[in-house]
Design an enzyme around this catalytic site. Structure first.
Site, mmCIF file in Angstrom:
data_model
loop_
_atom_site.group_PDB
_atom_site.id
_atom_site.type_symbol
_atom_site.label_atom_id
_atom_site.label_comp_id
_atom_site.label_asym_id
_atom_site.label_seq_id
_atom_site.Cartn_x
_atom_site.Cartn_y
_atom_site.Cartn_z
ATOM 1 N N ASP A 49 0.837 -1.199 0.000
ATOM 2 C CA ASP A 49 0.000 0.000 0.000
ATOM 3 C C ASP A 49 0.875 1.254 0.000
ATOM 4 O OD1 ASP A 49 -2.718 1.263 0.384
ATOM 5 O OD2 ASP A 49 -1.581 2.189 2.008
ATOM 6 N N TYR A 54 3.133 9.881 0.541
ATOM 7 C CA TYR A 54 4.088 9.295 1.496
ATOM 8 C C TYR A 54 5.546 9.659 1.177
ATOM 9 C CZ TYR A 54 0.068 6.402 2.872
ATOM 10 O OH TYR A 54 -1.167 5.974 3.282
ATOM 11 N N LYS A 83 -2.224 6.279 -4.275
ATOM 12 C CA LYS A 83 -3.356 7.193 -4.024
ATOM 13 C C LYS A 83 -3.060 8.565 -4.613
ATOM 14 C CE LYS A 83 -3.752 4.830 0.416
ATOM 15 N NZ LYS A 83 -2.388 4.590 0.915
ATOM 16 N N HIS A 116 -7.268 9.719 -2.245
ATOM 17 C CA HIS A 116 -6.787 9.621 -0.863
ATOM 18 C C HIS A 116 -7.789 10.208 0.139
ATOM 19 C CE1 HIS A 116 -2.656 9.291 1.320
ATOM 20 N NE2 HIS A 116 -3.626 9.045 2.161
HETATM 21 N N1 LIG Z 1 -5.856 6.000 3.368
HETATM 22 C C1 LIG Z 1 -5.398 6.704 4.375
HETATM 23 O O1 LIG Z 1 -5.779 7.867 4.581
HETATM 24 C C2 LIG Z 1 -4.400 6.090 5.295
HETATM 25 C C3 LIG Z 1 -4.136 6.704 6.536
HETATM 26 C C4 LIG Z 1 -3.219 6.111 7.379
HETATM 27 C C5 LIG Z 1 -2.571 4.946 7.011
HETATM 28 N N2 LIG Z 1 -2.803 4.378 5.775
HETATM 29 C C6 LIG Z 1 -2.105 3.136 5.339
HETATM 30 O O2 LIG Z 1 -2.323 2.138 6.318
HETATM 31 C C7 LIG Z 1 -1.071 1.641 6.776
HETATM 32 C C8 LIG Z 1 -1.174 1.166 8.210
HETATM 33 O O3 LIG Z 1 -1.583 2.205 9.066
HETATM 34 P P1 LIG Z 1 -0.600 2.891 10.121
HETATM 35 O O4 LIG Z 1 0.787 2.698 9.664
HETATM 36 O O5 LIG Z 1 -1.056 4.251 10.343
HETATM 37 O O6 LIG Z 1 -0.894 2.115 11.491
HETATM 38 P P2 LIG Z 1 -0.759 0.594 11.992
HETATM 39 O O7 LIG Z 1 -0.412 -0.304 10.854
HETATM 40 O O8 LIG Z 1 -1.975 0.326 12.784
HETATM 41 O O9 LIG Z 1 0.433 0.703 13.029
HETATM 42 C C9 LIG Z 1 1.747 0.863 12.582
HETATM 43 C C10 LIG Z 1 2.657 0.894 13.799
HETATM 44 O O10 LIG Z 1 2.499 -0.311 14.539
HETATM 45 C C11 LIG Z 1 3.755 -0.903 14.818
HETATM 46 N N3 LIG Z 1 3.588 -2.369 14.640
HETATM 47 C C12 LIG Z 1 3.469 -3.042 13.474
HETATM 48 N N4 LIG Z 1 3.303 -4.351 13.692
HETATM 49 C C13 LIG Z 1 3.319 -4.524 15.025
HETATM 50 C C14 LIG Z 1 3.189 -5.655 15.853
HETATM 51 N N5 LIG Z 1 3.051 -6.879 15.356
HETATM 52 N N6 LIG Z 1 3.248 -5.471 17.203
HETATM 53 C C15 LIG Z 1 3.422 -4.232 17.725
HETATM 54 N N7 LIG Z 1 3.538 -3.113 16.982
HETATM 55 C C16 LIG Z 1 3.490 -3.254 15.633
HETATM 56 C C17 LIG Z 1 4.709 -0.336 13.791
HETATM 57 O O11 LIG Z 1 5.997 -0.159 14.346
HETATM 58 P P3 LIG Z 1 7.276 -0.930 13.682
HETATM 59 O O12 LIG Z 1 7.422 -0.395 12.297
HETATM 60 O O13 LIG Z 1 8.389 -0.561 14.581
HETATM 61 O O14 LIG Z 1 6.962 -2.396 13.709
HETATM 62 C C18 LIG Z 1 4.095 0.998 13.393
HETATM 63 O O15 LIG Z 1 4.666 2.067 14.090
HETATM 64 C C19 LIG Z 1 -0.135 2.840 6.563
HETATM 65 O O16 LIG Z 1 1.222 2.480 6.630
HETATM 66 C C20 LIG Z 1 -0.602 3.307 5.217
HETATM 67 O O17 LIG Z 1 -0.081 2.488 4.191
HETATM 68 C C21 LIG Z 1 -3.737 4.930 4.939
#
Ligand SMILES: NC(=O)c1ccc[n+]([C@@H]2O[C@H](COP(=O)([O-])OP(=O)(O)OC[C@H]3O[C@@H](n4cnc5c(N)ncnc54)[C@H](OP(=O)(O)O)[C@@H]3O)[C@@H](O)[C@H]2O)c1
Length: 318
Positions: A49, A54, A83, A116
């Site tokens: 994704d 980004y 996006k 987005h």
């Molecule tokens: N469409 C939109 O508007 C939108 C908005 C936000 C995000 N997104 C997409 O969604 C993806 C995921 O969302 P997000 O990155 O905001 O949040 P998330 O995936 O809920 O959380 C990411 C965080 O969790 C930690 N993590 C990952 N796996 C873990 C595990 N097994 N145990 C404990 N901690 C863990 C990671 O740290 P480490 O890296 O240190 O493991 C990272 O800092 C984004 O990267 C992006 O691609 C889209």
């Protein structure tokens, strides 16, 4: 409930239900996302994704290029999403924004292109154009016109599927009603602290696949307020994890898969990248799913308050 490793989209394409998120909050450390994508592809991820916003698609592209050259994958095995950002909502700007993403990714097409946000900003290369007082300069493009630009990208063979992100149900319906090519996927913030059930079901009933972003509730986010719950520390999550020999993150992610969602957890740690894919050898019972559903607090991690005064701000309705 058994869960599928792929979901079929209306185009006939299949989207892997577990993908790697790549948002590192402003680029992260140099090379972080290159290493994460390389590792993810090595251990079996086939869905990445990305987004123009980004600013790290060059690193993603490098990892994909090397993985193909090394024979780990073929391009056709990989599902890549990008996006279109808020500054490219004019119909003809959509394709230009996608072309920039493709050039950064080193690809001739993506599998899925999303709008987005429904909110538009002043056109241009600055992702947050501001006036002299530091306020964001909004634009007011019709989201239906932006959608026509998305359809143009399918016609030009630059993307295989098109969809939405952060649209509420009224905005989704406006797009469905006006579309020549319907949205096949919507990306929404969903995790057990923000179940988003009404909107998820609204979209799923209309044959739109729902991808849960921030599926872990972004546990280590810098802007977490004091007193806000930490999903991975919730007693029910920890208790289910220990009963099933899984980690709290795996319980949360499995729960989302059992709701028929696609998930895109982001990690830069090789151990957690692997952990987040090992979800298919466990199961939550109906009663356990109910216990997880009871965690809902309507807690949104990405509030996007700078856009709250825009008429298309999506989060005042479901
Ligand atoms: N469409 C939109 O508007 C939108 C908005 C936000 C995000 N997104 C997409 O969604 C993806 C995921 O969302 P997000 O990155 O905001 O949040 P998330 O995936 O809920 O959380 C990411 C965080 O969790 C930690 N993590 C990952 N796996 C873990 C595990 N097994 N145990 C404990 N901690 C863990 C990671 O740290 P480490 O890296 O240190 O493991 C990272 O800092 C984004 O990267 C992006 O691609 C889209």
């Amino acid at each position: 409930m058994p869960v599928s490793r792929e979901l079929q989209l209306p185009s006939g394409d299949k989207i892997p239900t577990v993908g790697l998120g790549t948002w590192t909050v402003w680029q992260g450390a140099e090379g972080e996302i290159y290493r994460a994508v390389k590792e993810a592809i090595k251990v079996g991820y086939r869905h990445i994704d990305c987004a123009w916003f980004y600013k790290n698609q060059g690193e993603v592209g490098q990892a994909i290029k090397e993985s193909i050259e090394e024979g780990t994958i073929k391009r056709e095995d990989l599902f890549v999403t990008t996006k279109v950002w808020n500054t490219a909502h004019r119909r003809d700007a959509v394709k230009e924004n996608l072309k920039q993403s493709l050039s950064q990714l080193g690809l001739s097409y993506v599998n899925l292109l999303l709008v987005h946000y429904p909110i538009s900003f002043k056109d241009g290369d600055d992702p947050y154009p501001k006036d002299n007082d530091g306020n964001i300069i909004f634009a007011y493009h019709d989201i239906v016109d932006t959608w026509k630009g998305m359809e143009d990208c399918i016609d030009a063979d630059l993307t295989r599927n098109i969809g939405l992100s952060n649209f509420n149900h009224l905005q989704v319906q406006r797009i469905i009603d006006a579309s020549r090519i319907r949205p096949s996927v919507i990306q929404l913030e969903v995790n057990p602290l923000l179940s988003n059930t009404q909107l998820v079901e609204y979209c799923q009933k209309r044959d739109i696949g729902v991808t849960a972003y921030a599926p872990l509730g972004f546990p280590n986010r810098s802007w977490k307020k004091k007193g806000e719950p930490d999903l991975l520390e919730e007693p029910v999550v920890k208790q289910l994890a220990s009963a099933k020999g899984k980690t709290p993150a795996q319980i949360v992610l499995r729960c989302l898969l059992q709701r028929g969602l696609i998930i895109i957890p982001k990690s830069s740690s090789p151990a957690r990248i692997k952990e987040n894919l090992e979800l298919f050898d466990t199961e939550l019972s109906e009663d356990e799913m109910k216990q997880m559903a009871a965690l809902d607090r309507n807690l949104r991690v990405y509030v996007d308050s700078i856009s709250a005064s825009h008429p298309e701000y999506p989060f005042n309705d479901f």
